[in-house]
Enzyme design. Structure first.
Site, PDB file in Angstrom:
ATOM      1  N   HIS A   3       3.692  11.179   5.144  1.00 33.60           N
ATOM      2  CA  HIS A   3       3.073  11.104   6.397  1.00 33.60           C
ATOM      3  C   HIS A   3       4.225  10.887   7.369  1.00 33.60           C
ATOM      4  O   HIS A   3       4.461   9.505   7.514  1.00 33.60           O
ATOM      5  CB  HIS A   3       1.816  10.297   6.231  1.00 33.60           C
ATOM      6  N   THR A  41      -5.880   7.841   6.509  1.00 34.52           N
ATOM      7  CA  THR A  41      -6.398   7.941   4.776  1.00 34.52           C
ATOM      8  C   THR A  41      -6.603   6.396   4.464  1.00 34.52           C
ATOM      9  O   THR A  41      -6.732   6.437   3.317  1.00 34.52           O
ATOM     10  CB  THR A  41      -5.462   8.725   4.169  1.00 34.52           C
ATOM     11  N   HIS A  70       0.919  -1.374  -0.134  1.00 37.12           N
ATOM     12  CA  HIS A  70      -0.155  -0.001   0.013  1.00 37.12           C
ATOM     13  C   HIS A  70       0.852   1.152  -0.028  1.00 37.12           C
ATOM     14  O   HIS A  70       0.300   2.411  -0.503  1.00 37.12           O
ATOM     15  CB  HIS A  70      -0.787   0.179   1.337  1.00 37.12           C
ATOM     16  N   HIS A  96       2.930   8.597  -0.220  1.00 40.88           N
ATOM     17  CA  HIS A  96       1.821   8.503  -1.276  1.00 40.88           C
ATOM     18  C   HIS A  96       2.256   9.223  -2.346  1.00 40.88           C
ATOM     19  O   HIS A  96       2.934  10.443  -2.397  1.00 40.88           O
ATOM     20  CB  HIS A  96       0.665   9.218  -0.643  1.00 40.88           C
TER      21      HIS A  96
HETATM   22 ZN   LIG Z   1      -0.478   8.231   4.842  1.00 40.83          ZN
END
Ligand SMILES: [Zn+2]
Length: 249
Positions: free
Chosen positions: A131, A200, A87, A114
């Protein structure tokens, strides 16, 4: 068919789609398990569709609130490894990173990336967003976000990560203190956007404090491609409605 049998067959058909005990339902960034379906993939994920304080958001019209500085204390930062989770690309932290906000201390647990960015500023997306996930002793989360903009030169802080990039899902490479030393920021940052939001990714848990840095460092095309090749696909959740929330700066 008798109703009881039809009910039984429905349950048998539906059960494999839901999470079984002890494991979480699979989700992804595209297709039937993509962001618009997260809230339906598992009862654990309903906040993804019912929450009113979801992240990411499009930051515009932020209200000037003379926010207090965030004190960064990353001098003793020791990373554990860099992992391709499927991910995201994530750097797990062994020890040493902390921020202080309003006299409250949050410890850095991990940071991840991301591409393209999740948060937007004035309707504009950026090629990469980091993040930095911190938790206090009540396990409440504070996420510091850095948006990267396209640049001509390598971003020096990202060089060791690109050099150790885990290219395939499940890969992980060890990191040492030197590999994150350029993230050291023993300073107080006052220029940031603040809002209440969520994770998120599923389960989209709310109550997360978000701090999006206004300063946007550059990264080279070569570095961006390294992240994108490792992540294989865009890994950004679309922006969510602000609803009653206010973004302050
Ligand atoms: Zn994130």
């Amino acid at each position: 068919m008798k109703p009881i049998f039809s009910l039984l067959i429905s349950i048998l058909l539906i059960t494999p789609l839901l999470a079984t005990a002890g494991e979480h339902a699979k989700w992804s960034y595209q297709g039937a398990q993509g962001p618009s379906h997260w809230g339906d993939l598992s009862p654990e994920y309903t906040t993804c569709k019912q929450g009113k304080n979801q992240s990411p958001v499009d930051i515009s019209n932020a209200v000037d609130a003379k926010l207090k500085g965030i004190k960064f204390d990353y001098a003793m930062l020791v990373p554990e490894n860099i992992v391709n989770t499927g991910h995201s690309i994530q750097v797990n932290i062994r020890s040493g990173g902390a921020i202080t906000i309003d006299d409250e201390k949050f410890i850095l647990k991990q940071f991840h990336f991301h591409s393209p960015s999740e948060n937007m500023i004035d309707h504009k997306s950026y090629p990469l967003e980091a993040h930095f996930v911190h938790a206090n002793d009540k396990n409440e989360l504070a996420v510091v976000s850095i948006l990267y903009q396209p640049g001509a030169m390598d971003n020096l802080a990202l060089v060791p990560l690109v050099n150790n990039m885990p290219m395939n899902v499940g890969d992980s490479n060890r990191l040492g203190a030197k590999d994150t030393e350029l993230f050291e920021r023993n300073k107080t940052v006052k220029n940031y956007f603040n809002f209440n939001g969520s994770l998120t990714t599923p389960p989209c848990t709310e109550g997360v404090r978000w701090f999006v840095m206004q300063s946007r460092p550059g990264l080279s095309k070569r570095q961006l491609l390294a992240f994108q090749r490792a992540m294989k696909h865009p890994n950004n959740r679309p922006v969510q409605p602000l609803n009653a929330r206010m973004v302050t700066k």
